[in-house]
Design a protein around this motif. Sequence first.
Motif, PDB file in Angstrom:
ATOM      1  N   LEU A  48       0.808  -1.310  -0.042  1.00 35.67           N
ATOM      2  CA  LEU A  48      -0.084   0.034  -0.015  1.00 35.67           C
ATOM      3  C   LEU A  48       0.970   1.250  -0.033  1.00 35.67           C
ATOM      4  O   LEU A  48       0.500   2.367  -0.693  1.00 35.67           O
ATOM      5  N   GLU A  68      -3.392  -1.009  -4.027  1.00 35.40           N
ATOM      6  CA  GLU A  68      -4.320  -1.352  -3.069  1.00 35.40           C
ATOM      7  C   GLU A  68      -4.723  -2.857  -3.227  1.00 35.40           C
ATOM      8  O   GLU A  68      -5.690  -3.143  -2.440  1.00 35.40           O
ATOM      9  N   ALA A 106      -8.892   1.449   0.055  1.00 29.44           N
ATOM     10  CA  ALA A 106      -7.479   1.890  -0.038  1.00 29.44           C
ATOM     11  C   ALA A 106      -7.159   2.458  -1.546  1.00 29.44           C
ATOM     12  O   ALA A 106      -5.983   2.607  -1.888  1.00 29.44           O
ATOM     13  N   GLN A 107      -8.075   3.081  -2.115  1.00 27.34           N
ATOM     14  CA  GLN A 107      -7.864   3.746  -3.525  1.00 27.34           C
ATOM     15  C   GLN A 107      -7.177   4.625  -3.358  1.00 27.34           C
ATOM     16  O   GLN A 107      -6.343   5.053  -4.658  1.00 27.34           O
ATOM     17  N   ASN A 129     -12.742   7.636  -1.566  1.00 27.30           N
ATOM     18  CA  ASN A 129     -12.145   6.669  -0.648  1.00 27.30           C
ATOM     19  C   ASN A 129     -12.241   7.316   0.749  1.00 27.30           C
ATOM     20  O   ASN A 129     -12.557   6.721   2.044  1.00 27.30           O
ATOM     21  N   THR A 187      -6.964   2.351   6.799  1.00 22.96           N
ATOM     22  CA  THR A 187      -7.815   2.364   5.701  1.00 22.96           C
ATOM     23  C   THR A 187      -9.310   2.179   6.464  1.00 22.96           C
ATOM     24  O   THR A 187      -9.383   1.596   7.553  1.00 22.96           O
TER      25      THR A 187
END
Length: 421
Positions: A188, A193, A322-323, A344, A368
């Motif tokens: 990440l 993602e 987690a974009q 997000n 996240t």
Amino acid sequence: MVTAPAVEVLDDEIGVANAEAFRRLDVADPWVVDVATARDVIPGYDENLVLTSGAPMPWTEYVGGQREALIGGALFEGLAASRDEAVAKFASGAIRIGACHDYSAVGSLAGIYTASMPVFVVENRAHGNIGFCNFYEGKEPRRLNYGCYDEGVHERLLHVNTVLAPVVGEAIRRTGGVPLKSLIARALRMGDEVHSRNAAASMLFNREILPAVLDMVHDEVPGVRETMVHLAENDYFFLRLSMAAAKVTADAMAVPRSTLVSAMAFSCRGFAIKLAGLGDRWFEGPPPVHEGKLFAGHTEDEITWMGGESPITETVGLGGFAQACALTLQEYQGGSAEVMIERNRQMYDITHGESSTYRIPLFDFRGTPTAIDARKVLETGTTPVMDVGLAGRDGGQIGAGIIRAPRECFEAAMAAFEASA
């Protein structure tokens, strides 16, 4: 009539249950420990069983690409000698259909498993449960999990069974297993993602098994160079590991009275969710709402639904949740960085908490948004966002984009939850 004190007691019960379900999710410790054939490691796997994505359905309800993928799986496994024979055997029950989730498994798109196919074996060392995901076929757009079966697909599947999977399995066993949670957390920070972008995670996994691979070269194990080239050329390879890691994590969430979502999946019929407090019941709705970017030569009217369980990653705070870690996805699936960031941020409004391990650098390393609460989805009107590949009606991948889960699933789930009180 429900009195105010009774409502408060109920809210307290849900709060305690959700806190425990979230804790179990957050402390999960997934390790990939092996690659083995489905019949050898998945409990109850019969030779005539073909698994597929989504809530369980009778054969007659499978249509389009998902139906074709099931037929292709039967032909590949040698359960039928022709397409017509496969159809007849599915109809009679001589070939059985199972839902991946019922076997502690998850499958990408159509999600086809057959007895001889290799699967990743992932162990949750915090809770002791096991999960599975089938092996990546490769980057060719025409794949079994995208509803295609022809000579080329058959040969690639055989190659996975006989060359690629045995080498990867041997490397994992020699390594003693690979911890996936810390690897995903690092990926990440490197721009993944781990749903629609897995480039960093794939490289990190290759690095983990490299010492074992070098020993295997020394020992003249066949297929090592070819397998490592395959892994190096396929950034999506790690998706199957992130899915299996998410599956064993989410399965550990089962806590009575919890309103947190423990699974999301879709089939050719529509989208469905499970709640951690309602066991194995699926709550279904229509197909998801989508937007995306198509590959050259394709149009919107080609998009079709043929299943998919990769949204299990969003269930545990990855993928679309987690974009903002993977802004380069806009080139692949469309949109803009600003829209991705805003999407997000919206997910914090519908989740129970924040991951203590998976963090977003762009948000000053905030965890996240993790553990979708069905109550919050209905209260806010915000539905979960997921990164996905888009399938075409004639088979194969024709693009990529995002989908949003339909509200109807959450309405059905909470109606059942309230009825069970």
